[in-house]
Design an enzyme around this catalytic site. Structure first.
Site, PDB file in Angstrom:
ATOM      1  N   ASP A 173       0.537  -1.070   0.291  1.00 54.28           N
ATOM      2  CA  ASP A 173      -0.209  -0.238  -0.369  1.00 54.28           C
ATOM      3  C   ASP A 173       0.835   1.464   0.187  1.00 54.28           C
ATOM      4  OD1 ASP A 173      -2.382  -1.142  -0.319  1.00 54.28           O
ATOM      5  OD2 ASP A 173      -2.663  -1.422   2.549  1.00 54.28           O
ATOM      6  N   ASP A 226     -13.496  -3.443  -2.027  1.00 51.90           N
ATOM      7  CA  ASP A 226     -13.513  -3.229   0.027  1.00 51.90           C
ATOM      8  C   ASP A 226     -14.756  -3.187   0.009  1.00 51.90           C
ATOM      9  OD1 ASP A 226     -11.334  -3.171  -0.666  1.00 51.90           O
ATOM     10  OD2 ASP A 226     -11.626  -0.428  -1.001  1.00 51.90           O
TER      11      ASP A 226
END
Length: 259
Positions: free
Chosen positions: A11, A130
């Site tokens: 990330d 998500d």
């Protein structure tokens, strides 16, 4: 049987690898290019790179970082964050990635999945999901809702239905991230992962919650995932790629070994 894949996830925010818990309280943990090289040399099967604030900040992905990572590793490389158009996809592929992950943009404009699949092939298009557990409701019969913009915006879309629809549109793979489990190191969301895996015919990558090798074993067997994304457990040096693969191999989970 195909080998199960173990995939480190980077990330990235402002050009640096970062890690948080449930999408919050992120801290800087290193240079993504250096970390990519370490994981490649350690035996990672693939690598995932997410520019985690690109969608929220409504900007394009940091293509220079993508290019530097691609020059460093020689394994499949998936890139997501801020990809809104077929042109964005093309830029990422030309920078050296093998796959494009679309998440927020696909929820807002589902046809980007079919447009990308038509232009580059379904094998290049990964649907990033998500997902948050919200309990069963009329609009959310599975009990799991799609959330976008880095976990900031609830969409009122059922996760299971979205996975099925995305496959029909041309997604070649799903990267399924549980916001509830993300960064906790308490284990993957097995119920969610098994539900999605059982209802689509494309590979599912489980994401969110890996803390020890047992968690990968559980999600690759009970959760029926085709691959497992890992971050904290390797970023912080708790486990090596070889230790994780040895654990799985000893328990008859088919993985690509380097010994």
């Amino acid at each position: 049987m195909l080998s199960k894949r173990i995939i480190p996830c980077l990330d990235v925010r402002e050009g640096r690898t970062t890690k948080g818990i449930k999408f919050k309280d992120n801290i800087d943990i290193g240079d993504p290019v250096e970390m990519a090289k370490i994981y490649y040399e350690a035996g990672a099967d693939e690598l995932v790179f997410y520019d985690i604030t690109a969608s929220h900040e409504k900007r394009n992905i940091m293509i220079d970082v993508v290019r530097k990572v691609a020059e460093t590793i020689f394994i499949p490389f998936s890139v997501g964050g801020g990809i809104r158009t077929v042109e964005d996809m093309r830029d990422v592929l030309l920078a050296g990635a093998e796959k494009i992950s679309v998440n927020s943009a696909a929820v807002k404009k589902p046809e980007i999945i079919s447009e990308g699949a038509s232009a580059f092939g379904t094998q290049c298009i990964v649907l990033g999901m998500d997902v948050k557990h919200v309990g069963k409701k009329e609009k959310i019969p599975s009990g799991y809702e799609i959330v976008i913009n880095g976990g900031r915006t609830h969409m009122g879309i059922d996760a299971l239905q979205w996975a099925v629809d995305a496959q029909k549109l041309g997604a070649g793979e799903i990267c399924l991230n549980s916001i509830d489990a993300d960064g906790t190191q308490d284990g993957y969301e097995l119920n969610l992962t098994a539900m999605i895996s059982e209802n689509v015919d494309i590979p599912v990558i489980a994401s969110g919650g890996a803390g020890k090798p047992e968690h990968l074993y559980d999600v690759l067997t009970k959760g029926k995932a085709d691959a497992a994304l890992i971050a904290s457990m390797v970023h912080y040096g708790y486990y090596t790629m070889s230790a994780i693969k040895s654990y799985l191999d000893e328990r008859k989970v088919k993985v690509r070994t380097t010994w």
